[in-house]
Design a protein around this motif. Structure first.
Motif, PDB file in Angstrom:
ATOM      1  N   GLY B 137       0.774  -1.227   0.000  1.00 30.24           N
ATOM      2  CA  GLY B 137       0.000   0.000   0.000  1.00 30.24           C
ATOM      3  C   GLY B 137       0.807   1.280   0.000  1.00 30.24           C
ATOM      4  N   ILE B 138       2.115   1.189   0.128  1.00 36.11           N
ATOM      5  CA  ILE B 138       2.954   2.387   0.157  1.00 36.11           C
ATOM      6  C   ILE B 138       3.105   2.928  -1.262  1.00 36.11           C
ATOM      7  CG2 ILE B 138       5.178   3.326   0.868  1.00 36.11           C
ATOM      8  CD1 ILE B 138       5.609   0.747   2.506  1.00 36.11           C
ATOM      9  N   PRO B 139       2.744   4.180  -1.494  1.00 40.97           N
ATOM     10  CA  PRO B 139       2.789   4.674  -2.886  1.00 40.97           C
ATOM     11  C   PRO B 139       4.206   5.029  -3.324  1.00 40.97           C
ATOM     12  CG  PRO B 139       1.866   6.362  -1.439  1.00 40.97           C
ATOM     13  CD  PRO B 139       2.124   5.148  -0.572  1.00 40.97           C
ATOM     14  N   TYR B 299       7.107   4.529   4.537  1.00 39.75           N
ATOM     15  CA  TYR B 299       6.913   3.253   5.199  1.00 39.75           C
ATOM     16  C   TYR B 299       5.430   2.953   5.367  1.00 39.75           C
ATOM     17  CZ  TYR B 299       6.290   6.164   9.390  1.00 39.75           C
ATOM     18  OH  TYR B 299       5.855   7.116  10.285  1.00 39.75           O
ATOM     19  N   GLY B 300       5.126   1.691   5.565  1.00 43.74           N
ATOM     20  CA  GLY B 300       3.729   1.290   5.735  1.00 43.74           C
ATOM     21  C   GLY B 300       3.603  -0.202   5.506  1.00 43.74           C
ATOM     22  N   ARG B 301       2.362  -0.652   5.303  1.00 44.17           N
ATOM     23  CA  ARG B 301       2.131  -2.078   5.125  1.00 44.17           C
ATOM     24  C   ARG B 301       2.512  -2.505   3.716  1.00 44.17           C
ATOM     25  NH1 ARG B 301      -3.899  -2.782   7.497  1.00 44.17           N
ATOM     26  NH2 ARG B 301      -3.542  -1.802   9.520  1.00 44.17           N
ATOM     27  N   ASP B 306      -5.892  -5.817   1.922  1.00 41.46           N
ATOM     28  CA  ASP B 306      -6.404  -4.451   1.922  1.00 41.46           C
ATOM     29  C   ASP B 306      -5.338  -3.440   1.504  1.00 41.46           C
ATOM     30  OD1 ASP B 306      -8.927  -5.221   2.599  1.00 41.46           O
ATOM     31  OD2 ASP B 306      -8.684  -4.842   4.745  1.00 41.46           O
ATOM     32  N   ALA B 307      -4.121  -3.597   2.035  1.00 41.16           N
ATOM     33  CA  ALA B 307      -3.069  -2.643   1.702  1.00 41.16           C
ATOM     34  C   ALA B 307      -2.718  -2.728   0.216  1.00 41.16           C
ATOM     35  CB  ALA B 307      -1.832  -2.896   2.559  1.00 41.16           C
ATOM     36  N   SER B 310      -5.360  -1.176  -1.823  1.00 42.50           N
ATOM     37  CA  SER B 310      -5.279   0.284  -1.786  1.00 42.50           C
ATOM     38  C   SER B 310      -4.447   0.795  -2.971  1.00 42.50           C
ATOM     39  CB  SER B 310      -4.643   0.723  -0.460  1.00 42.50           C
ATOM     40  OG  SER B 310      -4.279   2.087  -0.492  1.00 42.50           O
TER      41      SER B 310
END
Lengths: 436, 436
Positions: B137-139, B299-301, B306-307, B310
């Motif tokens: 999910g991190i763009p 940073y992120g999932r 779901d991620a 996204s």
């Protein structure tokens, strides 16, 4: 995509304007390889056109009249780096009216007059790029408007003023007082001679206004932001917060709360285990929570000519790609289609819920803790952590505590009673605590 | 922008496919407010069409034949969430040939066959969205391709495999062995029954291939990535690294080095003070260094339905905005215009420079340190940090050290001599050290 060269005019040759000029020159090949055409600075405006500068102006027409540049027929895109409300506002309006898309780093102007400017741009079938207005080189506008476009965003929080973060970091790492850390920041050029705008939280509030609008799809509403600066944070609070496992950061927070949208800027205790707590010095960082992605964070340089220019040029690249096309194919200014931007109810300050940090100077006498905790209990406020240390010498004692999550109103009622207690000395410090 | 509804077909109803379906349904209003039109899932394909699933399929045509969906006349955009090379590749080719833009999360396919697929898409005047292929999910694709488009990017480094990061974090925080941490990860669903693809570094290598191409403007070149997994990292190395002030993370690193472009995936010691070192558990993070912006991190999932969904939906939103338009106005697949994508020389492994961590089991006898350091000195390798601890009981002693920055070739020459020393026991551990 017919024009092989797009001509860019830069309004203002300060730190950011010079940075844009330098970047478009130094990275010209890289940028052309990305865009498929050249971005060429043809004109700049500067109040003192003859002044020596750290940038190469060869082949560029330097105008002393900014309005002449904004209306220059052979300039395709206008970059506004003057800052402030006037004449930046009029210049952008004129540029848009003449059919020129605009890129700006001007958060104050957008936070206070962006709704009108974006409406004008839309009417003119043009875009205004403003990635540089928030968090310098960090592409946070793009992340929220586009990268997280599949999410319903319910919260964001950011370290969005480098001056404050530098000061708080110095206080944390060196045990400096606020005044000393500020003086150092001024010496290093991280703070202005008149630092009010930064340390009072107003710059962060402008940026938060923009972030909240693109996250929630609401009109820019600077007046709705409740703002508290870092002037009252003491080295002692930072040190006690550390004992409790927290860092103190100036955060801009936008949140869909039970009582409405919360828009607030204030020094905040955040758990030291969070990545946001570890963003130190002049760095900026924003964390966004979406219902699909969870939390996404970004960090990097939030200010400086080169970092801000990086964001300006990213906007120029976007504009160059869509140049001359239907603006309805572009990303809408406030992330949501203009007709879908909706005013949202703003939570009254008293209704905003959080945990609180309270530090009190108290006389060193029996019964202090018992009376203090009794008042909190009467207001149904739990104490999550408490610290009282032996007074050194003849000084008064300090008691510090962290409460459970409660509405500000209820906490303030309790605090008013506490302040009236005979053993409480003057300086009660009250800060919000946010857990992520 | 004429079509009020765009019909989306999803190939595959696994974790990601179901996530996309759920997200487009749950956030339908939010998404429509952003895009200005509806994104409606009209068809899905699933091998076992009748199987009960945790998603609402009402009003959606479920096909058991994926090829039928890829060729479905009334589907506007294809989302490929099947994974793997075949039949995903053929399905995407057919969809493109039929004039349908594609969104995919398939890093293996893109890393290995992306050049051909992107060329086909371009020929068809179509885009392939692949934000979901790297870091969930991190763009990060958007940040590099667009947000940092003004920069010459010279380095990026990322924690881009959540399984490995989870295992290494468990080993770090609990002192677990690799085998125990892997077993736990499998129990929790963070690692596959056959975990080779993740722990061997191949998944990270696929993602790194994509990141390097969009950062440097070079064709996808998976074969050029040197890959080392985390299987050989021991709890002891993690503990000694900590003593030296480092954490061990599996990093994908792409760098313009003196000997050419370096593409490498390996367990890496990074200073614990860096934000990247603090990204724990299944989180992913990528740090990019540009010549204007400096270092920007996200940073992120990095995984999960779901991620990942996204990111897929963010791509769908982008595609919906430009739908039917000239793809030359869109962001080019590899960030640079196809004709500007250039093959770059790849640095031979021996020429890649870094500091090294070395741990040796040695007999507990005099002269060990002196002989060891003499060999390093003969090869002009400085020792930056060294640790020898008293052996416990009858065990051999361990010596661990960190060198200065040197070419791998030179270090390996020294290491070969060291291995031949009579007092050196079997298990020499050699890891790279990266300072940011």
């Amino acid at each position: 995509m017919n024009k092989p060269v797009l001509k860019v005019g830069i309004l203002g040759l300060g730190t950011v304007g010079q940075g844009v000029l330098r970047l478009l020159k130094n990275n010209a090949e890289e940028i052309e390889r990305r865009v498929g055409r050249k971005l060429q600075v043809s004109h700049v405006s500067a109040r003192s056109a003859g002044k020596a500068r750290d940038c190469d102006l060869s082949g560029i027409e330097v105008l002393s009249d900014a309005m002449q540049l904004a209306t220059q027929a052979d300039v395709d895109i206008i970059v506004e780096t003057i800052g402030g409300i006037s004449p930046a506002r009029e210049l952008i309006e004129v540029a848009l009216t003449r059919g020129k898309p605009v890129v700006t780093a001007n958060k104050a102007l957008l936070a206070e007059h962006g709704n009108e400017l974006f409406a004008l741009a839309r009417k003119q079938n043009l875009s205004i790029g403003f990635e540089a207005a928030v968090a310098g080189g960090i592409p946070v506008i793009k992340a929220i408007r586009e990268g997280l476009a599949g999410n319903r965003i319910d919260k964001l929080a950011g370290i969005i003023n480098g001056t404050c973060n530098y000061i708080l970091t110095q206080m944390q790492s060196k045990g400096q007082s606020f005044a000393d850390a500020l003086a150092d920041a001024q010496k290093l050029g991280y703070a202005e001679a008149d630092p009010t705008f930064d340390i009072g939280g107003f710059d962060a509030a402008h940026k938060l206004t923009i972030l909240a609008s693109i996250a929630f799809g609401m009109p820019l509403n600077f007046a709705a932001v409740s703002v508290e600066g870092i002037q009252s944070v003491t080295a002692q609070d930072i040190e006690i917060a550390k004992v409790f496992g927290y860092r103190i950061k100036l955060l801009g927070i936008a949140k869909r709360g039970a009582g409405g949208v919360e828009l607030r800027v204030h020094p905040t205790l955040i758990p030291e285990s969070t990545l946001l707590a570890k963003v130190d010095g002049v760095l900026n960082s924003v964390v966004i929570r979406g219902n699909a992605v969870g939390e996404v964070g970004l960090y990097g340089r939030g200010a400086g000519g080169d970092a801000t220019a990086s964001a300006v040029v990213a906007d120029l690249v976007d504009l160059a790609r869509g140049f001359g096309g239907d603006v309805r194919h572009a990303v809408p200014a406030l992330a949501f289609q203009p007709e879908a931007v909706q005013s949202l109810a703003i939570a009254p300050a008293g209704a905003v819920e959080s945990a609180f940090y309270l530090r009190l100077k108290v006389a060193d006498e029996p019964g202090v803790l018992s009376r203090l905790t009794a008042i909190l209990a009467e207001h149904q406020i739990s104490v999550e952590a408490i610290l009282q240390r032996e007074p050194s010498g003849h000084e008064d004692a300090h008691v510090a505590l962290i409460t459970s999550v409660i509405a500000q109103q209820r906490f303030d009622h309790a605090l008013n009673e506490i302040r009236k207690l005979p053993f409480v000395r003057s300086d009660a410090a009250r800060l919000r605590v946010e857990k992520f």
